[in-house]
Structure formats: C-alpha cells, structure tokens
Design a protein around this motif. Structure first.
Motif, PDB file in Angstrom:
ATOM      1  N   THR A  33       0.743  -0.943  -0.079  1.00  0.00           N
ATOM      2  CA  THR A  33      -0.251  -0.306   0.346  1.00  0.00           C
ATOM      3  C   THR A  33       0.262   1.240  -0.592  1.00  0.00           C
ATOM      4  OG1 THR A  33      -0.234   0.325   2.787  1.00  0.00           O
ATOM      5  CG2 THR A  33      -1.958  -1.693   0.970  1.00  0.00           C
ATOM      6  N   LEU A 143     -10.150  -6.339   1.751  1.00  0.00           N
ATOM      7  CA  LEU A 143     -10.309  -6.201   0.487  1.00  0.00           C
ATOM      8  C   LEU A 143     -11.768  -6.648  -0.682  1.00  0.00           C
ATOM      9  CD1 LEU A 143      -6.310  -5.776   0.760  1.00  0.00           C
ATOM     10  CD2 LEU A 143      -8.245  -3.675   0.011  1.00  0.00           C
ATOM     11  N   MET A 148     -12.015   0.656  -2.435  1.00  0.00           N
ATOM     12  CA  MET A 148     -10.456   0.709  -1.922  1.00  0.00           C
ATOM     13  C   MET A 148     -11.137   2.224  -1.496  1.00  0.00           C
ATOM     14  SD  MET A 148      -7.999  -1.161  -1.745  1.00  0.00           S
ATOM     15  CE  MET A 148      -7.123   0.376  -1.650  1.00  0.00           C
ATOM     16  N   TRP A 173      -4.068   5.154  -1.452  1.00  0.00           N
ATOM     17  CA  TRP A 173      -5.321   4.293  -1.528  1.00  0.00           C
ATOM     18  C   TRP A 173      -6.620   4.120  -2.189  1.00  0.00           C
ATOM     19  CZ3 TRP A 173      -4.904  -0.151   2.695  1.00  0.00           C
ATOM     20  CH2 TRP A 173      -5.873  -0.447   2.459  1.00  0.00           C
ATOM     21  N   PRO A 178      -7.912  -2.532  -6.136  1.00  0.00           N
ATOM     22  CA  PRO A 178      -8.858  -3.360  -5.273  1.00  0.00           C
ATOM     23  C   PRO A 178      -7.600  -5.192  -5.488  1.00  0.00           C
ATOM     24  CG  PRO A 178     -10.100  -3.054  -6.038  1.00  0.00           C
ATOM     25  CD  PRO A 178      -8.557  -1.980  -7.447  1.00  0.00           C
ATOM     26  N   THR A 181      -4.412  -4.716  -4.392  1.00  0.00           N
ATOM     27  CA  THR A 181      -3.581  -4.867  -3.324  1.00  0.00           C
ATOM     28  C   THR A 181      -4.569  -5.953  -2.253  1.00  0.00           C
ATOM     29  OG1 THR A 181      -4.600  -2.590  -3.306  1.00  0.00           O
ATOM     30  CG2 THR A 181      -4.347  -2.872  -0.964  1.00  0.00           C
TER      31      THR A 181
END
Length: 261
Positions: A33, A143, A148, A173, A178, A181
């Motif tokens: 992140t 997630l 997000m 972020w 997503p 991440t």
C-alpha cells in the motif's frame, strides 16, 4: 516529476532523481500500500550524494496502471517490472533496495536477473511471508468485500486524518486497484524464501531495519542476515519506515554500504 513508462504493455508511474555528477544507479521498491512518494525525502538526498535514483508505483498501485492480465500481480510479474524499468532507463548495475513487501519483490528480481544488479538491500523486510499478523487477515477480508474508497472511509480515514501525509495516504489508497492490493496482501501470507538462491548469486546483500520495526520479527530479520552472510544495520529511533523517521541516517547507512563495494 512523475513520468509514465510502458512496461509489460501497461504504464507504470516513475520518479527519477538525477544527481549533478553520477557515481552509481539505485532502484528503490516500495512496500504494501505504499508508493514512490515513500522515497521523496531520501531520493533527493541520495541524488545529492551522486546516485541516480529510480522509484515507481508498483503495478496497480497509486498512479500505475490497473492491469487486466491474469498474472499481472504475481511475484514474477512484479519482479519483472523492476528489472525492465532498470533496463529501460539504461541503469548500469544498479543497487537494488526493497522496503517491506518491496523487499520480497526485490529478492525475486535479484534471483530472476542476477546479472542486472550490483547489490541488494533488504529494508525492514523478511525472507518470506510475514508471520503472526491478524490485521493482515482483516485487511484481506476488507479488500474482498469493499471498494478502496469504501474501505478508506470505514477503516482508515479516522486513524490517518491527523497524519502529516494524510492527503498522500488517502489519494494512493483510493486510486489503487483493489485486486492488486488484495493479491499483494496474499503474497505477504504465502511468499516462500529465496535465501539459497540469493546466496548462490554471490551478490552483496545488506539487511537494515529500524529498532522499533513492527512488521517482520526482529529475530527473523537477524537470522535472515546470518543466513545470507550479510551485514545487518539497526537504525535507532526508527520504526518500520526509517526512510521517513530517520532519512539522513538512512542515507548514510545506505551510501556507506554501496561505496564500500
């Protein structure tokens, strides 16, 4: 200034810090992140010391492209990004540094293309998956179930709003993919060690962490340094991000290692 470079068919956001007189090249890989902005303090300081510095947003993170390729966020693909970016800019045997999750990516990049690199710095990272992190499981669940932006306002906005870099944290972020991440979070749970392969390259390695680092256990980082026959440096009054907590000392530690090779 951020520039965009097509790597593996998609744009990655890159920042280059140019020295007045170049003595060597450096590639910095950010963590989970994170973003290239994590090095916005030490990047210029390293350039002042004569190092040409490349850092970038990992694929799917912050300003880099969201990928539709099935294997785009695999460790092999993320490591390939590091290798190909270095070659794209004509970097000559650069020193490679990976912070946190970026440390796992950097280790993979070293093993995939050992001829590319002069040295490896494993910075507040570990040899493999991160142990005993219940909050990581919670993040993975979040997630899977939220966008997000939804997850930011439900879980992060309240805790981060008083931080000096709040706007950067929020922007990167909410801009990140997503799927990227989520996949990186899974890598933090299952990535296997490459210790033997790294040793076999005979490339110099340096292990660095802040004395208050709370990610990988410090004893694990110490053992990793021993297994790699690598020097270990502990940065005082620093946590998981010495590049932000103690930037001048971090630059000193890094350049002392590189200049001694």
């Amino acid at each position: 200034m951020t520039t965009f470079v097509e790597i593996q068919g998609e744009n990655l956001a890159v920042e280059i810090y140019e020295p007045k007189v170049r003595i060597a090249d450096v590639v910095l890989v950010h963590g989970f992140t994170g973003s290239k902005e994590d090095f916005e303090v030490i990047g210029p300081l390293l350039a002042d010391m004569g190092y040409r510095v490349l850092t970038f947003d990992n694929r799917g993170q912050h300003e880099s492209a969201h990928s539709k390729r099935e294997d785009a966020y695999s460790m092999h693909s993320l490591a390939r990004d590091v290798i190909e970016l270095s070659k794209h800019y004509g970097f000559v045997k650069p020193h490679l540094l990976g912070h946190s999750f970026g440390g796992l990516v950097a280790q993979r990049a070293l093993v995939q293309s050992p001829e590319t690199w002069r040295s490896l710095t494993i910075f507040c990272s570990g040899p493999h998956w991160i142990p005993d992190k219940p909050d990581l499981d919670a993040t993975i669940h979040i997630l899977q179930t939220m966008t997000m932006e939804e997850s930011w306002y439900k879980y992060k906005d309240e805790t981060d709003k008083l931080l000096p870099r709040y706007e950067t944290y929020k922007k990167r972020w909410t801009a990140s993919d997503p799927n990227s991440t989520h996949t990186m979070a899974l890598h933090l749970k299952d990535t296997q060690a490459l210790t033997a392969e790294i040793v076999a390259t005979k490339i110099p390695v340096h292990v660095i962490y802040g004395e208050n680092d709370d990610a990988w256990p410090l004893a694990m980082q110490d053992q990793m340094a021993k297994d790699l026959s690598a020097p270990r440096t502990i940065i005082k009054d620093a946590g998981h991000c010495p590049n932000e907590d103690q930037p001048e000392e971090t630059v000193k530690v890094l350049t002392n290692f590189w200049s001694g090779l």
